[in-house]
Design a protein around this motif. Sequence first.
Motif, PDB file in Angstrom:
ATOM      1  N   ALA A 168      39.503  27.620 -63.832  1.00 21.28           N
ATOM      2  CA  ALA A 168      39.397  26.685 -62.712  1.00 21.28           C
ATOM      3  C   ALA A 168      38.492  25.516 -63.074  1.00 21.28           C
ATOM      4  O   ALA A 168      38.793  24.354 -62.768  1.00 21.28           O
ATOM      5  CB  ALA A 168      38.857  27.412 -61.480  1.00 21.28           C
ATOM      6  N   LEU A 169      37.385  25.840 -63.735  1.00 25.64           N
ATOM      7  CA  LEU A 169      36.469  24.783 -64.144  1.00 25.64           C
ATOM      8  C   LEU A 169      37.155  23.807 -65.082  1.00 25.64           C
ATOM      9  O   LEU A 169      36.985  22.584 -64.969  1.00 25.64           O
ATOM     10  CB  LEU A 169      35.242  25.406 -64.822  1.00 25.64           C
ATOM     11  CG  LEU A 169      34.119  24.452 -65.220  1.00 25.64           C
ATOM     12  CD1 LEU A 169      33.574  23.737 -63.989  1.00 25.64           C
ATOM     13  CD2 LEU A 169      33.007  25.218 -65.929  1.00 25.64           C
ATOM     14  N   GLY A 170      37.952  24.324 -66.010  1.00 28.17           N
ATOM     15  CA  GLY A 170      38.693  23.469 -66.928  1.00 28.17           C
ATOM     16  C   GLY A 170      39.683  22.574 -66.201  1.00 28.17           C
ATOM     17  O   GLY A 170      39.863  21.403 -66.561  1.00 28.17           O
ATOM     18  N   TYR A 171      40.316  23.110 -65.158  1.00 29.99           N
ATOM     19  CA  TYR A 171      41.274  22.310 -64.379  1.00 29.99           C
ATOM     20  C   TYR A 171      40.574  21.121 -63.721  1.00 29.99           C
ATOM     21  O   TYR A 171      41.048  19.978 -63.801  1.00 29.99           O
ATOM     22  CB  TYR A 171      41.934  23.184 -63.317  1.00 29.99           C
ATOM     23  CG  TYR A 171      42.689  22.386 -62.274  1.00 29.99           C
ATOM     24  CD1 TYR A 171      43.973  21.916 -62.530  1.00 29.99           C
ATOM     25  CD2 TYR A 171      42.102  22.073 -61.053  1.00 29.99           C
ATOM     26  CE1 TYR A 171      44.662  21.155 -61.593  1.00 29.99           C
ATOM     27  CE2 TYR A 171      42.777  21.309 -60.108  1.00 29.99           C
ATOM     28  CZ  TYR A 171      44.062  20.853 -60.378  1.00 29.99           C
ATOM     29  OH  TYR A 171      44.725  20.097 -59.456  1.00 29.99           O
ATOM     30  N   PHE A 172      39.441  21.386 -63.074  1.00 29.22           N
ATOM     31  CA  PHE A 172      38.743  20.305 -62.383  1.00 29.22           C
ATOM     32  C   PHE A 172      38.156  19.277 -63.357  1.00 29.22           C
ATOM     33  O   PHE A 172      38.105  18.093 -63.059  1.00 29.22           O
ATOM     34  CB  PHE A 172      37.647  20.870 -61.475  1.00 29.22           C
ATOM     35  CG  PHE A 172      38.181  21.568 -60.250  1.00 29.22           C
ATOM     36  CD1 PHE A 172      38.836  20.837 -59.281  1.00 29.22           C
ATOM     37  CD2 PHE A 172      38.048  22.932 -60.092  1.00 29.22           C
ATOM     38  CE1 PHE A 172      39.349  21.462 -58.152  1.00 29.22           C
ATOM     39  CE2 PHE A 172      38.548  23.566 -58.967  1.00 29.22           C
ATOM     40  CZ  PHE A 172      39.209  22.832 -57.992  1.00 29.22           C
ATOM     41  N   ARG A 173      37.754  19.750 -64.532  1.00 28.97           N
ATOM     42  CA  ARG A 173      37.255  18.824 -65.536  1.00 28.97           C
ATOM     43  C   ARG A 173      38.378  17.888 -65.996  1.00 28.97           C
ATOM     44  O   ARG A 173      38.169  16.676 -66.131  1.00 28.97           O
ATOM     45  CB  ARG A 173      36.679  19.599 -66.725  1.00 28.97           C
ATOM     46  CG  ARG A 173      36.048  18.714 -67.783  1.00 28.97           C
ATOM     47  CD  ARG A 173      35.540  19.513 -68.949  1.00 28.97           C
ATOM     48  NE  ARG A 173      34.295  20.210 -68.654  1.00 28.97           N
ATOM     49  CZ  ARG A 173      34.157  21.525 -68.592  1.00 28.97           C
ATOM     50  NH1 ARG A 173      35.212  22.316 -68.817  1.00 28.97           N
ATOM     51  NH2 ARG A 173      32.998  22.083 -68.320  1.00 28.97           N
ATOM     52  N   GLN A 174      39.581  18.434 -66.210  1.00 25.32           N
ATOM     53  CA  GLN A 174      40.725  17.607 -66.610  1.00 25.32           C
ATOM     54  C   GLN A 174      41.142  16.656 -65.492  1.00 25.32           C
ATOM     55  O   GLN A 174      41.506  15.505 -65.735  1.00 25.32           O
ATOM     56  CB  GLN A 174      41.910  18.500 -66.994  1.00 25.32           C
ATOM     57  CG  GLN A 174      41.682  19.300 -68.273  1.00 25.32           C
ATOM     58  CD  GLN A 174      42.810  20.270 -68.562  1.00 25.32           C
ATOM     59  OE1 GLN A 174      43.850  20.230 -67.909  1.00 25.32           O
ATOM     60  NE2 GLN A 174      42.603  21.153 -69.524  1.00 25.32           N
ATOM     61  N   ALA A 175      41.065  17.146 -64.243  1.00 21.75           N
ATOM     62  CA  ALA A 175      41.444  16.308 -63.105  1.00 21.75           C
ATOM     63  C   ALA A 175      40.511  15.112 -62.981  1.00 21.75           C
ATOM     64  O   ALA A 175      40.952  13.982 -62.730  1.00 21.75           O
ATOM     65  CB  ALA A 175      41.411  17.138 -61.824  1.00 21.75           C
ATOM     66  N   LEU A 176      39.198  15.353 -63.153  1.00 23.83           N
ATOM     67  CA  LEU A 176      38.232  14.259 -63.088  1.00 23.83           C
ATOM     68  C   LEU A 176      38.494  13.240 -64.193  1.00 23.83           C
ATOM     69  O   LEU A 176      38.460  12.030 -63.967  1.00 23.83           O
ATOM     70  CB  LEU A 176      36.810  14.809 -63.188  1.00 23.83           C
ATOM     71  CG  LEU A 176      35.685  13.775 -63.206  1.00 23.83           C
ATOM     72  CD1 LEU A 176      35.704  12.939 -61.929  1.00 23.83           C
ATOM     73  CD2 LEU A 176      34.325  14.473 -63.364  1.00 23.83           C
ATOM     74  N   SER A 177      38.768  13.728 -65.393  1.00 28.75           N
ATOM     75  CA  SER A 177      39.065  12.840 -66.517  1.00 28.75           C
ATOM     76  C   SER A 177      40.302  12.004 -66.235  1.00 28.75           C
ATOM     77  O   SER A 177      40.347  10.808 -66.522  1.00 28.75           O
ATOM     78  CB  SER A 177      39.258  13.669 -67.790  1.00 28.75           C
ATOM     79  OG  SER A 177      39.603  12.849 -68.884  1.00 28.75           O
ATOM     80  N   ALA A 178      41.329  12.625 -65.635  1.00 33.45           N
ATOM     81  CA  ALA A 178      42.562  11.907 -65.317  1.00 33.45           C
ATOM     82  C   ALA A 178      42.315  10.808 -64.279  1.00 33.45           C
ATOM     83  O   ALA A 178      42.853   9.702 -64.377  1.00 33.45           O
ATOM     84  CB  ALA A 178      43.619  12.884 -64.809  1.00 33.45           C
ATOM     85  N   LEU A 179      41.465  11.101 -63.296  1.00 32.68           N
ATOM     86  CA  LEU A 179      41.164  10.108 -62.272  1.00 32.68           C
ATOM     87  C   LEU A 179      40.416   8.916 -62.860  1.00 32.68           C
ATOM     88  O   LEU A 179      40.626   7.773 -62.463  1.00 32.68           O
ATOM     89  CB  LEU A 179      40.329  10.747 -61.154  1.00 32.68           C
ATOM     90  CG  LEU A 179      41.100  11.595 -60.148  1.00 32.68           C
ATOM     91  CD1 LEU A 179      40.136  12.330 -59.224  1.00 32.68           C
ATOM     92  CD2 LEU A 179      42.048  10.733 -59.335  1.00 32.68           C
ATOM     93  N   LYS A 180      39.536   9.181 -63.787  1.00 36.03           N
ATOM     94  CA  LYS A 180      38.782   8.097 -64.416  1.00 36.03           C
ATOM     95  C   LYS A 180      39.672   7.206 -65.266  1.00 36.03           C
ATOM     96  O   LYS A 180      39.401   6.010 -65.420  1.00 36.03           O
ATOM     97  CB  LYS A 180      37.653   8.679 -65.270  1.00 36.03           C
ATOM     98  CG  LYS A 180      36.528   9.299 -64.458  1.00 36.03           C
ATOM     99  CD  LYS A 180      35.445   9.849 -65.376  1.00 36.03           C
ATOM    100  CE  LYS A 180      34.269  10.388 -64.583  1.00 36.03           C
ATOM    101  NZ  LYS A 180      33.204  10.923 -65.449  1.00 36.03           N
ATOM    102  N   GLU A 181      40.737   7.802 -65.848  1.00 36.77           N
ATOM    103  CA  GLU A 181      41.623   7.036 -66.723  1.00 36.77           C
ATOM    104  C   GLU A 181      42.762   6.366 -65.970  1.00 36.77           C
ATOM    105  O   GLU A 181      43.399   5.452 -66.486  1.00 36.77           O
ATOM    106  CB  GLU A 181      42.202   7.951 -67.807  1.00 36.77           C
ATOM    107  CG  GLU A 181      41.146   8.506 -68.757  1.00 36.77           C
ATOM    108  CD  GLU A 181      41.718   9.501 -69.748  1.00 36.77           C
ATOM    109  OE1 GLU A 181      42.949   9.761 -69.669  1.00 36.77           O
ATOM    110  OE2 GLU A 181      40.953  10.021 -70.573  1.00 36.77           O
ATOM    111  N   ALA A 182      43.045   6.797 -64.741  1.00 41.13           N
ATOM    112  CA  ALA A 182      44.166   6.264 -63.967  1.00 41.13           C
ATOM    113  C   ALA A 182      43.880   4.841 -63.504  1.00 41.13           C
ATOM    114  O   ALA A 182      42.713   4.431 -63.416  1.00 41.13           O
ATOM    115  CB  ALA A 182      44.434   7.164 -62.763  1.00 41.13           C
TER     116      ALA A 182
END
Length: 607
Positions: free
Chosen positions: A57-71
């Motif tokens: 779960a932690l990995g999912y949220f870390r990837q989601a945050l990274s995706a939002l920063k790059e979007a």
Amino acid sequence: MGLGPRSLHKAGRRFPAGDKRGRRAKGSGRPPPGRQRPWDRSSEPASDAHPHLSPEALGYFRQALSALKEAPETGEERELMVHNVLKEVEAEALALATNKTGSEIMQELLGFSPLKPLCRVWATLRSNFRFVACHRCGVHVLQSALLQLPRLLGSPAEKEEEDVEEEEDGKDGPLETLEELVLGLASEVCDDFLFYCGDTHGSFVVRTLLQVLGGTLLESERARHRGSQSPEAQRAPAREVFITDKISSFCLQVALQILHRKLPQFCAQLCSAVIGYLSSRNSSADGSPLLLFLRDQTSSRLLEQVLLVLEPPRLQSLFEDHFQGQLQTLAAHPIANFPLQRLLDAVTTPELLSPVFEELSPALEAVLAQGHPGVVIALVGACRRVGAHQARVLQLLLEAFHCAEPPSRQVACVPLFATLTAYEVYYRLAEEEGAVPAEHQVEMATARALGEVTVLGSLLLQHLLHFSSPGIVLRSLGALTGPQLLTLAQNPAGSHVLDAVLTSPSVTRKQRRRVLKTLKGQYVALACSRHGSRVLDAIWSGAALGARKEIAAELGERNQELIRDPFGHHVARNVALTTFLKRREAWEQQQGAVAKRRRALNSILED
């Protein structure tokens, strides 16, 4: 009470200085209905009362945050991504908030949140408010949520959102508004006020609530982090003595600052209550009971804030009732000298400055020798602010640094003040105690590189340059060699001394030119320095056309060096160096137009 004239030299030391874009097509949103979350297959029920955040779960949220920063910053795809990720945050809110890494990720995700999703996350955490508020990671999530209010409540787009997702209101009824949630939180805190104020982590919520409800965010609170306090302070009990508790005191300090800005009358009442309570405690053998608390690590900080928000008449009374006759003792104390500095910072009237100056000024050298230069700088700042006792305090400073007599030594005052070092220590002179001080040797002074400039030394010089008659300091600055003045300008603290030369209304144009001409031949070195380039930009802004030609000509001789330098290339652009070198006439016309606009603006400002 001061030390003898050679005591500092005898000690063989200087004065102590005191104290980047892209998009991710998939994997960043909520799974379609009927599918498990990315981490569900490996998740197991938590064994304790509070949920556990799995590594998946932690990995999912870390990837989601990274995706939002790059979007992309705007667009339908981003809005959908934010919506989906925050849905998952809502489902895992408690586990995220109480996980060290999860909490940090959640704080950043809340910064992307629209109004409705934030309310949902908040409502999810509400049933566990006490646990989250007193958790070393959870409390920072609550702080982050509270600090979103100015952004969300002030956005028209967020108000439109309230009509978009009505069908998604909770099954127990409509979702509460953000205002209702904040007021509900405030009510819960008030119901157990002493507990939250006395808890190391809970006090963060109280202090943030005070700021949000007061509509004022304090820079000091954003910077302050107390999570590393000692274990015994981690859960302070509700104390009978609220204002002297180490943790609760921070809440009171924030309240004073908010009330001072928003409700001054209530601030005055609170100040009176604090002073009255502390003054009624255990008596002090050497004066007011308040003196005991001025020497206390916790209470002294609270009293510092009280001193900064008191109105002048009340400050005068406080001085007469509790401080008068004790200033030299307080100045010598390792803790009490700080509230004394705040008292000096708060002085705005000649009626208060005069008795303070008469009592404290004889001990300037002793205070410096004790390692409390902040007291001296605060006194000089008060003289600058009120416009009184300036000549006397300057003379006392010259005496304290052993450069008053013979008069030839006065030209050395800037290096001494900047480094907070007495004359014979700075120049490494072996003088017998009681001997007649030697005349100043210009050759010795010019051969010595400028010593390390201290922050407080720089502040002292800045105050003195804003005195009504800064001639002695200006002559000393003018006596510095080019390399010495360059060192001052390149120093993080020393560069602000040059700022004062450029901005002080007491410094005439002639005096300013006399000081700055020493920098001729040093312009490239200035331009290629982080702090020196800022000073050169300031010099350029105020320079006449003739001076600008001289600066540009000197810089142009090493144009390529400037262009390659990370700071120099900014200066070259500001000076329009390429135009100067290739099209001189166009450059002069451009600079003449700039000078004309500046003169017109100055004329308007003067009127």
